[in-house]
Design a protein around this motif. Structure first.
Motif, mmCIF file in Angstrom:
data_model
loop_
_atom_site.group_PDB
_atom_site.id
_atom_site.type_symbol
_atom_site.label_atom_id
_atom_site.label_comp_id
_atom_site.label_asym_id
_atom_site.label_seq_id
_atom_site.Cartn_x
_atom_site.Cartn_y
_atom_site.Cartn_z
ATOM 1 N N GLN A 199 4.519 -11.442 -28.999
ATOM 2 C CA GLN A 199 2.858 -11.281 -28.496
ATOM 3 C C GLN A 199 2.388 -11.856 -27.484
ATOM 4 O O GLN A 199 2.707 -13.510 -27.311
ATOM 5 N N VAL A 200 2.305 -11.611 -26.484
ATOM 6 C CA VAL A 200 1.558 -12.106 -25.542
ATOM 7 C C VAL A 200 -0.043 -11.562 -24.760
ATOM 8 O O VAL A 200 -0.123 -10.661 -25.169
ATOM 9 N N ALA A 201 -0.733 -12.345 -24.206
ATOM 10 C CA ALA A 201 -2.388 -12.190 -23.537
ATOM 11 C C ALA A 201 -1.886 -11.855 -21.791
ATOM 12 O O ALA A 201 -1.230 -13.170 -21.273
ATOM 13 N N LEU A 202 -2.233 -11.126 -21.376
ATOM 14 C CA LEU A 202 -1.635 -10.734 -19.555
ATOM 15 C C LEU A 202 -3.495 -10.603 -19.226
ATOM 16 O O LEU A 202 -4.464 -10.252 -19.817
ATOM 17 N N ILE A 203 -3.148 -10.799 -18.008
ATOM 18 C CA ILE A 203 -4.454 -10.492 -17.275
ATOM 19 C C ILE A 203 -3.565 -10.002 -16.056
ATOM 20 O O ILE A 203 -2.437 -10.921 -15.398
ATOM 21 N N LEU A 204 -3.954 -8.840 -15.240
ATOM 22 C CA LEU A 204 -3.625 -7.862 -14.074
ATOM 23 C C LEU A 204 -4.294 -8.690 -13.256
ATOM 24 O O LEU A 204 -5.768 -8.242 -13.042
ATOM 25 N N ARG A 205 -4.016 -9.244 -11.942
ATOM 26 C CA ARG A 205 -5.378 -9.864 -11.296
ATOM 27 C C ARG A 205 -5.334 -8.392 -10.012
ATOM 28 O O ARG A 205 -6.883 -8.988 -9.367
ATOM 29 N N GLU A 206 -4.676 -7.941 -9.568
ATOM 30 C CA GLU A 206 -4.675 -6.346 -8.538
ATOM 31 C C GLU A 206 -3.790 -5.711 -8.769
ATOM 32 O O GLU A 206 -2.878 -5.585 -9.524
ATOM 33 N N GLY A 207 -4.453 -4.911 -8.622
ATOM 34 C CA GLY A 207 -3.263 -2.994 -8.784
ATOM 35 C C GLY A 207 -3.736 -1.987 -6.877
ATOM 36 O O GLY A 207 -4.991 -2.276 -6.882
ATOM 37 N N TRP A 208 -3.209 -1.373 -7.200
ATOM 38 C CA TRP A 208 -3.264 -0.459 -5.313
ATOM 39 C C TRP A 208 -2.954 0.749 -6.329
ATOM 40 O O TRP A 208 -2.046 1.745 -6.812
ATOM 41 N N CYS A 209 -4.170 1.888 -5.808
ATOM 42 C CA CYS A 209 -4.755 3.543 -6.352
ATOM 43 C C CYS A 209 -3.692 3.999 -5.786
ATOM 44 O O CYS A 209 -3.137 4.043 -4.650
ATOM 45 N N LEU A 210 -2.743 4.786 -5.869
ATOM 46 C CA LEU A 210 -1.924 5.750 -5.946
ATOM 47 C C LEU A 210 -2.514 7.192 -5.599
ATOM 48 O O LEU A 210 -2.943 7.252 -6.444
ATOM 49 N N GLU A 211 -1.595 7.857 -4.782
ATOM 50 C CA GLU A 211 -1.779 9.548 -5.098
ATOM 51 C C GLU A 211 -1.219 10.163 -6.422
ATOM 52 O O GLU A 211 0.171 9.183 -6.666
ATOM 53 N N PRO A 212 -1.685 10.685 -7.016
ATOM 54 C CA PRO A 212 -1.259 11.515 -8.240
ATOM 55 C C PRO A 212 -0.415 12.350 -7.671
ATOM 56 O O PRO A 212 -0.060 12.739 -7.037
ATOM 57 N N GLU A 213 0.972 12.444 -8.318
ATOM 58 C CA GLU A 213 2.086 13.497 -8.401
ATOM 59 C C GLU A 213 1.648 14.579 -8.488
ATOM 60 O O GLU A 213 0.491 15.465 -9.480
ATOM 61 N N THR A 214 1.894 15.574 -7.507
ATOM 62 C CA THR A 214 2.097 17.424 -7.172
ATOM 63 C C THR A 214 3.003 18.009 -8.142
ATOM 64 O O THR A 214 4.140 17.444 -8.240
ATOM 65 N N GLN B 220 0.676 -0.993 -0.189
ATOM 66 C CA GLN B 220 0.447 -0.257 0.477
ATOM 67 C C GLN B 220 0.538 1.104 0.316
ATOM 68 O O GLN B 220 0.357 2.013 0.936
ATOM 69 N N PRO B 221 2.072 1.706 -1.087
ATOM 70 C CA PRO B 221 2.399 3.098 -0.631
ATOM 71 C C PRO B 221 1.849 3.707 -0.828
ATOM 72 O O PRO B 221 0.556 3.900 -1.965
ATOM 73 N N ARG B 222 1.859 5.129 -0.917
ATOM 74 C CA ARG B 222 1.190 6.426 -1.276
ATOM 75 C C ARG B 222 1.595 6.680 -2.403
ATOM 76 O O ARG B 222 0.488 7.229 -3.096
ATOM 77 N N THR B 223 2.305 7.151 -2.690
ATOM 78 C CA THR B 223 3.053 7.804 -4.124
ATOM 79 C C THR B 223 3.810 6.522 -5.185
ATOM 80 O O THR B 223 4.325 5.660 -5.148
ATOM 81 N N PRO C 72 -8.551 7.012 -23.744
ATOM 82 C CA PRO C 72 -6.763 7.076 -22.605
ATOM 83 C C PRO C 72 -7.445 8.200 -21.878
ATOM 84 O O PRO C 72 -6.789 8.671 -20.956
ATOM 85 N N ALA C 73 -8.279 9.094 -22.152
ATOM 86 C CA ALA C 73 -8.900 9.809 -21.918
ATOM 87 C C ALA C 73 -9.005 10.109 -19.973
ATOM 88 O O ALA C 73 -8.826 11.073 -19.517
ATOM 89 N N GLU C 74 -10.005 8.856 -20.558
ATOM 90 C CA GLU C 74 -10.663 8.869 -18.894
ATOM 91 C C GLU C 74 -9.781 7.786 -17.987
ATOM 92 O O GLU C 74 -9.542 7.543 -16.553
ATOM 93 N N ARG C 75 -8.864 7.767 -18.338
ATOM 94 C CA ARG C 75 -7.000 6.842 -17.829
ATOM 95 C C ARG C 75 -6.594 7.552 -17.131
ATOM 96 O O ARG C 75 -5.498 7.806 -17.196
ATOM 97 N N ILE C 76 -7.073 8.128 -15.765
ATOM 98 C CA ILE C 76 -6.526 9.265 -14.909
ATOM 99 C C ILE C 76 -5.811 8.946 -13.550
ATOM 100 O O ILE C 76 -4.981 10.130 -12.908
ATOM 101 N N GLN C 77 -6.244 7.659 -13.421
ATOM 102 C CA GLN C 77 -6.034 7.239 -11.774
ATOM 103 C C GLN C 77 -4.593 6.111 -12.107
ATOM 104 O O GLN C 77 -4.344 5.563 -12.555
ATOM 105 N N PRO C 78 -3.156 6.576 -11.201
ATOM 106 C CA PRO C 78 -2.326 5.451 -11.141
ATOM 107 C C PRO C 78 -2.548 4.461 -10.044
ATOM 108 O O PRO C 78 -2.987 4.540 -9.276
ATOM 109 N N VAL C 79 -2.050 3.455 -10.638
ATOM 110 C CA VAL C 79 -1.925 2.222 -10.187
ATOM 111 C C VAL C 79 -0.981 1.647 -10.618
ATOM 112 O O VAL C 79 -0.098 1.333 -11.370
ATOM 113 N N LEU C 80 -1.083 0.839 -8.836
ATOM 114 C CA LEU C 80 0.992 0.137 -9.101
ATOM 115 C C LEU C 80 0.730 -1.054 -9.598
ATOM 116 O O LEU C 80 -0.725 -2.087 -8.999
#
Length: 348
Positions: A333-348, A228-231, A268-276
């Motif tokens: 070329q490979v197919a990918l499944i991302l099982r989980e991600g953690w939402c970070l604070e946006p850069e200031t 759970q990193p903050r940034t 692309p315009a809707e993808r604004i949340q940074p995720v680890l």
């Protein structure tokens, strides 16, 4: 034992703030790491705890006793703290036992009490058979344990350690990590440990203060910092991972597979949340691909012994790191499944 409190501590050298408004509450008997890159202020903070540097602002307290503030400064010899330096700082002309007992000599302690406390300290670090040897006859790891025994002999409230494993090779560092764990378990001393090595801090500390440019970036357990990193900066400094932008979530939220995959498929315009996304949470499918799959291209493969690291490029142009049990061909070329991600604070 008493708790150690660092309250809004600032240290300036001229106009430059080496440490700025740092606050930590360290529990009695806790093993704490100050972690960060070179120049982040961690060693300056350790020197203020030891009493080697004065404070510009803030306060340091041990239990109910104020050790340092802008107006007040208890000298190092009256803080009942001990410090282990990177260089060991052993006297070459003294035996191991004499090096360990030197702080007691300064306190004018001798006789049977002196010999008993030196023997106890050497036994705690597993060096009783080496008491009459000189430091030159010891390995680097053994010299480090002599420095630890010298700390213990005065029964300090706090042990401060400044990059104590930096001079050792990788194999010996791994062995010394276990020595430090044993040392902490046996003594129950409060330890404050400075390092720039995140794997070292993660393996040893109960809690870690991650520092950047003199400030506290995040304070938490190793597991919290990893999961759970903050940034984005903390995420990149603690472990490996990839930063993706998605159309889902908010800072401090964990995204499950379905939500994360939908968020990556958005415009692309809707993808604004940074995720680890950590590499262990990426599943790589190298079989037949379907049009709806999240796809990536293998750019580089690195063999790590127990696994391969796949450096992938998504169709969006974003980089993604994954682990895999077999080597794939560059350009595949490979197919990918991302099982989980953690939402970070946006850069200031």
């Amino acid at each position: 034992m008493a708790g150690l409190t660092i309250d809004s501590v600032t240290k300036r050298f001229g106009e430059h703030p080496a440490v700025e408004a740092l606050s930590l509450d360290i529990a009695p008997g806790e093993f704490v790491a100050l972690l960060g890159p070179s120049g982040c202020g961690k060693t300056t903070m350790l020197r203020m705890l030891a009493g080697f540097e004065s404070l510009s602002e803030g306060e340091i307290r041990l239990g109910g006793r104020t050790l340092a503030s802008h107006e007040h400064h208890v000298p190092p010899e009256r803080r009942n703290m001990a410090m282990v330096f990177q260089s060991y700082a052993l006297w070459p002309h003294m035996s191991v036992a004499d090096n360990v007992g030197y702080p007691l000599k300064l306190r004018r302690l001798d006789g049977e009490t002196y010999r008993r406390r030196v023997a106890q300290a050497l036994a705690l670090v597993g060096l009783a058979p080496y008491a009459e040897r000189s430091p030159q006859e010891l390995s680097g790891g053994q010299r480090q344990r002599v420095a630890l025994a010298r700390c213990l002999v005065t029964d300090p409230d706090v042990v401060l350690l400044d990059e104590p494993l930096a001079n050792l090779d990788r194999h010996l560092r791994a062995a010394m990590e276990q020595s430090f764990r044993d040392f902490h378990r046996r003594t129950q001393a409060t330890l404050v440990y400075v390092t720039h090595d995140q794997s070292e801090a993660m393996a040893l500390a109960d809690r870690i203060a991650v520092m950047c440019d003199g400030r506290l970036a995040q304070w938490g357990t190793p597991e919290t910092l990893y999961r759970q990193p903050r940034t984005a900066w903390v995420a990149s400094f603690i472990g490996q991972g990839s930063l993706l932008n998605v159309a889902a979530g908010r800072p401090g939220q964990r995204l499950e597979e379905a939500t994360l995959m939908r968020g990556l498929a958005a415009a692309p315009a809707e993808r604004i949340q940074p995720v680890l996304v950590r590499p262990e949470h990426v599943t790589v499918l190298s079989d037949a691909l379907s049009p709806q799959d999240l796809r990536g291209r293998v750019e580089r493969v690195t063999f790590r012994g127990e696994r391969y690291e796949l450096h992938l490029r998504l169709e969006s142009g974003e980089a993604l790191l994954a682990y895999h049990q077999t080597a794939l061909g560059e350009g595949q070329q490979v197919a990918l499944i991302l099982r989980e991600g953690w939402c970070l604070e946006p850069e200031t």
